[in-house]
Design an enzyme around this catalytic site. Sequence first.
Site, PDB file in Angstrom:
ATOM      1  N   ASP A   1      93.927  18.015  -2.189  1.00  0.00           N
ATOM      2  CA  ASP A   1      93.610  16.627  -2.567  1.00  0.00           C
ATOM      3  C   ASP A   1      93.358  16.485  -4.066  1.00  0.00           C
ATOM      4  O   ASP A   1      93.939  15.600  -4.710  1.00  0.00           O
ATOM      5  CB  ASP A   1      92.404  16.100  -1.768  1.00  0.00           C
ATOM      6  CG  ASP A   1      92.738  15.874  -0.299  1.00  0.00           C
ATOM      7  OD1 ASP A   1      93.688  16.493   0.187  1.00  0.00           O
ATOM      8  OD2 ASP A   1      92.030  15.086   0.348  1.00  0.00           O
TER       9      ASP A   1
ATOM     10  N   SER B   1      90.146   9.913  -0.441  1.00  0.00           N
ATOM     11  CA  SER B   1      89.234   9.105  -1.274  1.00  0.00           C
ATOM     12  C   SER B   1      88.239   9.994  -2.032  1.00  0.00           C
ATOM     13  O   SER B   1      87.899   9.694  -3.182  1.00  0.00           O
ATOM     14  CB  SER B   1      88.482   8.083  -0.425  1.00  0.00           C
ATOM     15  OG  SER B   1      87.583   8.731   0.433  1.00  0.00           O
ATOM     16  N   SER B   2      87.790  11.083  -1.435  1.00  0.00           N
ATOM     17  CA  SER B   2      86.787  11.949  -2.088  1.00  0.00           C
ATOM     18  C   SER B   2      87.356  12.601  -3.345  1.00  0.00           C
ATOM     19  O   SER B   2      86.711  12.617  -4.390  1.00  0.00           O
ATOM     20  CB  SER B   2      86.321  13.047  -1.125  1.00  0.00           C
ATOM     21  OG  SER B   2      85.901  12.487   0.074  1.00  0.00           O
TER      22      SER B   2
HETATM   23  O1  PMV Z   1      91.197  14.467   5.414  1.00  0.00           O
HETATM   24  P1  PMV Z   1      91.425  14.944   4.038  1.00  0.00           P
HETATM   25  O2  PMV Z   1      92.135  13.949   3.183  1.00  0.00           O
HETATM   26  O3  PMV Z   1      90.174  15.438   3.415  1.00  0.00           O
HETATM   27  O4  PMV Z   1      92.441  16.181   4.129  1.00  0.00           O
HETATM   28  C1  PMV Z   1      92.039  17.402   4.725  1.00  0.00           C
HETATM   29  C2  PMV Z   1      93.198  18.343   4.774  1.00  0.00           C
HETATM   30  C3  PMV Z   1      92.885  19.715   5.364  1.00  0.00           C
HETATM   31  O5  PMV Z   1      94.093  20.459   5.324  1.00  0.00           O
HETATM   32  C4  PMV Z   1      92.427  19.594   6.792  1.00  0.00           C
HETATM   33  C5  PMV Z   1      91.827  20.446   4.551  1.00  0.00           C
HETATM   34  C6  PMV Z   1      92.271  20.852   3.167  1.00  0.00           C
HETATM   35  O6  PMV Z   1      91.377  21.096   2.338  1.00  0.00           O
HETATM   36  O7  PMV Z   1      93.481  20.971   2.899  1.00  0.00           O
END
Ligand code: PMV
Length: 300
Positions: free
Chosen positions: A137, A93-94
């Site tokens: 993301d 979502s961020s």
């Molecule tokens: O939880 P989310 O959607 O912010 O995903 C984090 C994924 C990680 O691999 C833990 C961190 C990243 O920046 O890839």
Amino acid sequence: MRASAPGKVFLFGEHAVVYRRRALVTAINLRCFAEVRKRTDFRISSPLGITSLDFEKHPYVSHAIKRFSEVKSIEGADIEIKSDIPIASGLGSSAAVTVAVLKALDAEFETNLSDEEIYEIARRVELDVQGIASGTDPFISTYGGCWLIPQREPIQIPKIDILVVDTGIKSITGEMVRKVAELKESFPGVVEKIMDAIDEITLAAVSKLEKLEFESIYMLMMMNQNMLKALGVSTTEIDWIVEELRSMGIASKLTGAGGGGCVIGLGSVELTNEAKEKFKSAVIVRPEREGARVEETMEK
Ligand code: PMV
């Protein structure tokens, strides 16, 4: 102008991707919508409240405006956010709000940024807020589709149903990434091997997903979940959901940072539908091809 960007799920490889191992990630058909209008000061309204530039309450939107102002100096803007994507649940979502806001700012202020420029700014915003991140993301929110990261290799996966069960527990990605970094500092040899194992699991999963070989997907997902557990990012709630799904024959793992957030499950259409009935918080999402886009209307 209005714009939107999709959320995402990590099918395989979260955390290891922070250390340049491979991850398989797909955009999903849940989107965040941002509407931007010129005005003489800043007003941000979202389900979190109404604020001016506010780096505590609206960190991603405020940093997005700040970074965008480096491209084009702006006096103010009215920014309205609506989102299908649950907040702080590992569904991106961020990044989706960041990319949607940048895309709408770009359209409203006619800066004509390319997707790559939007992605680069969104990646910087993610670092501004989180301090440490892989950039996955913002990449997926910008471009949509399913990708092997960090190689940026597009992967064609079938239009599968992805079961998403929310633990209802919010978690902060930066904190979970730091937790893994601390474990890695204490036991570098062990954690490097876990990262390598996750990398191998991800690679093996690609062809199995392309061909939808559920038996292999099941084993690989369970192995990935156990590796994440070893890294200390699973929780009793996640473990419970995984166990319940396992007893129904559905492969599952946490998705995203862990420490709460969501569990994803893959199985036949019948099984995932059965599981959706069982969990109040469950939804079924689909892989999404389209990334950030300008919208004709705010209506979804
Ligand atoms: O939880 P989310 O959607 O912010 O995903 C984090 C994924 C990680 O691999 C833990 C961190 C990243 O920046 O890839």
